[in-house]
Scaffold this motif. Structure first.
Motif, PDB file in Angstrom:
ATOM      1  N   ASP A   1       0.718  -1.039   0.051  1.00  0.00           N
ATOM      2  CA  ASP A   1       0.013   0.025   0.091  1.00  0.00           C
ATOM      3  C   ASP A   1       0.956   1.300  -0.107  1.00  0.00           C
ATOM      4  N   ILE A   2       0.658   2.107  -1.285  1.00  0.00           N
ATOM      5  CA  ILE A   2       1.544   3.248  -1.192  1.00  0.00           C
ATOM      6  C   ILE A   2       0.833   4.381  -1.451  1.00  0.00           C
ATOM      7  N   VAL A   3       1.305   5.340  -0.423  1.00  0.00           N
ATOM      8  CA  VAL A   3       0.618   6.768  -0.583  1.00  0.00           C
ATOM      9  C   VAL A   3       1.879   7.666  -0.985  1.00  0.00           C
ATOM     10  N   ILE A   4       1.630   8.617  -1.928  1.00  0.00           N
ATOM     11  CA  ILE A   4       2.682   9.689  -2.214  1.00  0.00           C
ATOM     12  C   ILE A   4       2.435  11.102  -2.082  1.00  0.00           C
ATOM     13  N   ALA A   5       3.381  11.591  -1.534  1.00  0.00           N
ATOM     14  CA  ALA A   5       3.038  13.035  -0.855  1.00  0.00           C
ATOM     15  C   ALA A   5       4.217  13.859  -1.631  1.00  0.00           C
ATOM     16  N   LEU A   6       4.308  14.234  -2.783  1.00  0.00           N
ATOM     17  CA  LEU A   6       5.128  15.197  -3.271  1.00  0.00           C
ATOM     18  C   LEU A   6       5.224  16.671  -2.476  1.00  0.00           C
ATOM     19  N   PRO A   7       6.187  17.300  -2.525  1.00  0.00           N
ATOM     20  CA  PRO A   7       6.029  18.624  -1.783  1.00  0.00           C
ATOM     21  C   PRO A   7       5.571  19.551  -2.782  1.00  0.00           C
ATOM     22  N   SER A   8       4.609  20.623  -1.958  1.00  0.00           N
ATOM     23  CA  SER A   8       3.888  21.531  -2.751  1.00  0.00           C
ATOM     24  C   SER A   8       4.621  22.301  -3.496  1.00  0.00           C
TER      25      SER A   8
ATOM     26  N   ALA B   1       6.951  16.950 -13.241  1.00  0.00           N
ATOM     27  CA  ALA B   1       6.708  15.950 -14.547  1.00  0.00           C
ATOM     28  C   ALA B   1       7.620  15.126 -14.911  1.00  0.00           C
ATOM     29  N   GLU B   2       9.060  15.279 -14.598  1.00  0.00           N
ATOM     30  CA  GLU B   2      10.208  14.411 -14.715  1.00  0.00           C
ATOM     31  C   GLU B   2       9.985  13.197 -14.099  1.00  0.00           C
TER      32      GLU B   2
ATOM     33  N   GLY C   1      -9.280   9.287  -5.791  1.00  0.00           N
ATOM     34  CA  GLY C   1      -9.284  10.501  -5.046  1.00  0.00           C
ATOM     35  C   GLY C   1      -8.157  10.684  -4.208  1.00  0.00           C
ATOM     36  N   GLN C   2      -7.172   9.783  -4.287  1.00  0.00           N
ATOM     37  CA  GLN C   2      -5.713  10.137  -3.664  1.00  0.00           C
ATOM     38  C   GLN C   2      -4.727   9.862  -4.627  1.00  0.00           C
ATOM     39  N   THR C   3      -3.471  10.238  -4.253  1.00  0.00           N
ATOM     40  CA  THR C   3      -2.226   9.820  -5.060  1.00  0.00           C
ATOM     41  C   THR C   3      -1.669   8.641  -4.181  1.00  0.00           C
TER      42      THR C   3
ATOM     43  N   LEU D   1       9.970   7.929  -6.953  1.00  0.00           N
ATOM     44  CA  LEU D   1       8.994   8.661  -6.100  1.00  0.00           C
ATOM     45  C   LEU D   1       9.383   8.021  -4.315  1.00  0.00           C
ATOM     46  N   PHE D   2      10.111   7.055  -4.380  1.00  0.00           N
ATOM     47  CA  PHE D   2      10.245   6.448  -3.051  1.00  0.00           C
ATOM     48  C   PHE D   2      10.730   7.364  -2.058  1.00  0.00           C
ATOM     49  N   PRO D   3      11.504   8.575  -2.208  1.00  0.00           N
ATOM     50  CA  PRO D   3      11.677   9.316  -1.082  1.00  0.00           C
ATOM     51  C   PRO D   3      10.306  10.039  -0.622  1.00  0.00           C
ATOM     52  N   TRP D   4       9.224  10.255  -1.190  1.00  0.00           N
ATOM     53  CA  TRP D   4       8.090  10.607  -1.048  1.00  0.00           C
ATOM     54  C   TRP D   4       6.936   9.716  -0.643  1.00  0.00           C
ATOM     55  N   MET D   5       7.183   8.608  -0.598  1.00  0.00           N
ATOM     56  CA  MET D   5       6.403   7.601  -0.342  1.00  0.00           C
ATOM     57  C   MET D   5       6.026   7.119   1.159  1.00  0.00           C
ATOM     58  N   SER D   6       4.754   6.814   1.436  1.00  0.00           N
ATOM     59  CA  SER D   6       4.478   6.172   2.718  1.00  0.00           C
ATOM     60  C   SER D   6       4.241   4.630   2.368  1.00  0.00           C
ATOM     61  N   VAL D   7       4.818   3.843   2.783  1.00  0.00           N
ATOM     62  CA  VAL D   7       4.696   2.466   2.168  1.00  0.00           C
ATOM     63  C   VAL D   7       4.160   1.674   3.456  1.00  0.00           C
TER      64      VAL D   7
END
Length: 97
Positions: free
Chosen positions: A9-16, A24-25, A51-53, A76-82
């Protein structure tokens, strides 16, 4: 060693404040790497969480260490909650065949 199934189960939270070009990259690189893992059979099934990333999937690896290496290879691993859970065959699966 036999391959094991894991529920991932992965949730991604990229910095705003991440610049749009960098975002995009990263998203393009993530998609490419995930397709490689899917083609290799490491990702067996995957679903998006509406409704979620976020996503949830069935991954296959020889060990928890190999699974960690596969997941951490995602850009995107650095910004993942796994969250990871091991899976075991349920007796009802035998009835389905």
């Amino acid at each position: 060693m036999s391959r094991q199934e894991f529920l991932v189960d992965i949730v991604i939270a990229l910095p705003s404040d991440l610049p749009p070009e960098r975002r995009a990259e990263l998203v393009a690189a993530e998609s490419a790497r995930a397709r490689e893992l899917r083609a290799a059979g490491s990702i067996q099934r995957i679903w998006r969480r509406p409704g979620q990333t976020a996503n949830v999937g069935v991954w296959v690896a020889e060990s928890a260490t190999e699974l960690h290496d596969l997941i951490s290879s995602l850009p995107l691993f650095p910004w993942m909650s796994v969250r990871v859970g091991a899976l075991a065959r349920h007796p009802l699966e035998d009835d389905h065949q």
